[in-house]
Design an enzyme around this catalytic site. Structure first.
Site, mmCIF file in Angstrom:
data_model
loop_
_atom_site.group_PDB
_atom_site.id
_atom_site.type_symbol
_atom_site.label_atom_id
_atom_site.label_comp_id
_atom_site.label_asym_id
_atom_site.label_seq_id
_atom_site.Cartn_x
_atom_site.Cartn_y
_atom_site.Cartn_z
ATOM 1 N N ASN A 161 -10.117 -0.399 -0.251
ATOM 2 C CA ASN A 161 -8.659 -0.297 -0.208
ATOM 3 C C ASN A 161 -8.100 -0.808 -1.533
ATOM 4 O O ASN A 161 -8.176 -1.998 -1.828
ATOM 5 C CB ASN A 161 -8.132 -1.138 0.963
ATOM 6 C CG ASN A 161 -6.622 -1.087 1.102
ATOM 7 O OD1 ASN A 161 -5.912 -0.673 0.200
ATOM 8 N ND2 ASN A 161 -6.129 -1.537 2.247
ATOM 9 N N HIS A 196 -3.395 7.077 2.402
ATOM 10 C CA HIS A 196 -3.807 5.798 1.828
ATOM 11 C C HIS A 196 -5.179 5.443 2.381
ATOM 12 O O HIS A 196 -5.437 5.574 3.577
ATOM 13 C CB HIS A 196 -2.786 4.717 2.191
ATOM 14 C CG HIS A 196 -3.275 3.336 1.943
ATOM 15 N ND1 HIS A 196 -3.804 2.944 0.729
ATOM 16 C CD2 HIS A 196 -3.343 2.241 2.756
ATOM 17 C CE1 HIS A 196 -4.166 1.675 0.806
ATOM 18 N NE2 HIS A 196 -3.896 1.234 2.022
ATOM 19 N N CYS A 255 0.809 -1.225 0.000
ATOM 20 C CA CYS A 255 0.000 0.000 0.000
ATOM 21 C C CYS A 255 0.842 1.275 0.000
ATOM 22 O O CYS A 255 0.340 2.350 -0.330
ATOM 23 C CB CYS A 255 -0.947 -0.001 1.193
ATOM 24 S SG CYS A 255 -2.045 -1.436 1.240
#
Length: 309
Positions: free
Chosen positions: A266, A236, A111
């Site tokens: 996500n 993020h 990520c």
């Protein structure tokens, strides 16, 4: 000499998977998912490959930058779901763009991948080794989740985001960056032997909030910028609770923190470039604004980038 973002682009699969759809797949509910994650729906790629999604995002970013693929010096693609073991997905995108001979490679930082890649691009530009760099974050996480594991399958989505950065002589610049990794914590978020994402959510929450707060303060101090001077934080998009906790720790009001996790879930390395693109298109980012980006991902990896757009 500075590093300036001159184009952004995204690709989001047309297929939408809602929380109500997930109720039919695993033992969960819209209320459970929404209250714990902030996610309402996510995009799932069916026919689209990661190369296709990344290429479409790249084409949009290049159009906005008014550059041809041949004018690029470098393509960096961040992903944890490459299309093939090799060659790199960046090379596959290079071929689709017809950017013949352009230096291209993937990086794997989960990520945190996009901000890792942006940091690398900044280094190439400021060292004089590159002028125009295409940075892509792209994921097909629907192929990396166990659809019987309700703790993870509800979280992730597919998509791609891209930016073009170039050498600049004006005030736009990447002002400060800092990246970290800690391999001893890999068990908190990793892929098992089947390639499925596994995570220890409670432990990860604490580490994520603390680590991102610390690295954000580090880049702000490095640039001589106070938290209240930041125009917009683009974190993020992992979990709305993490995002809210981070904003509280930094004492930054929620209206200065960009959130779109409710729409896409996500998307790992794709989440920050997708969010940046949307923030610009919605008028929440304008030239001269101070933008703070931060992420944490498997590795563990984490970092932050402070830039003047």
């Amino acid at each position: 000499m500075g590093t300036k973002i001159i184009g952004t682009g995204v690709y989001l699969p047309k297929n939408v998977l809602t929380n109500f759809d997930l109720e039919k797949i695993v033992d969960t509910s819209d209320e459970w998912i929404t209250t714990r994650t902030g996610i309402k729906e996510r995009r799932i790629a069916k026919e689209e490959t990661i190369t296709y999604m990344a290429t479409q995002a790249a084409k949009e970013a290049l159009r906005e930058a008014n550059l041809s693929p041949e004018e690029l010096d470098l393509i960096i693609l961040a992903t944890l779901t490459p299309q093939k073991r090799f060659p790199s997905t960046a090379c596959l995108v290079q071929a689709q763009l017809k950017a013949k001979g352009v230096y291209a490679f993937d990086i794997s930082a989960a990520c945190s991948g996009f901000i890792y890649a942006l940091d690398i691009a900044d280094s190439f530009i400021k060292s004089g080794k590159a002028k125009n760099v295409l940075v892509i974050g792209a994921e097909k996480l629907s192929e990396a989740v166990d659809w019987e594991d309700r703790s993870t399958c509800v979280l992730f989505g597919d998509g791609a985001g891209a930016v073009v950065v170039t050498r600049s002589e004006d005030k736009s610049d990447i002002l400060a960056t800092r990246m970290y990794a800690e391999g001893s914590l890999e068990e908190l978020l990793h892929a098992d032997n089947c390639g499925y994402i596994r995570m220890k959510g409670r432990e990860l929450f604490k580490v994520a909030v603390r680590s991102m707060e610390e690295v954000c303060r580090e880049v702000l101090e490095k640039a001589g910028v106070k938290p209240e001077e930041v125009s917009l934080v683009i974190p993020h998009q992992a979990n709305v609770r993490i995002i809210n906790a981070l904003a509280e720790k930094l004492n930054i009001p929620k209206e200065k923190v960009f959130v779109n996790i409710q729409k896409y879930g996500n998307t790992s390395a794709a989440s920050i470039p997708i969010a940046l693109h949307e923030a610009i298109k919605e008028g929440k980012v304008k030239r001269g604004d101070l933008i703070l980006m931060t992420a944490m991902g498997g590795g563990l990896t984490w970092g932050a980038v402070l830039l003047r757009y």
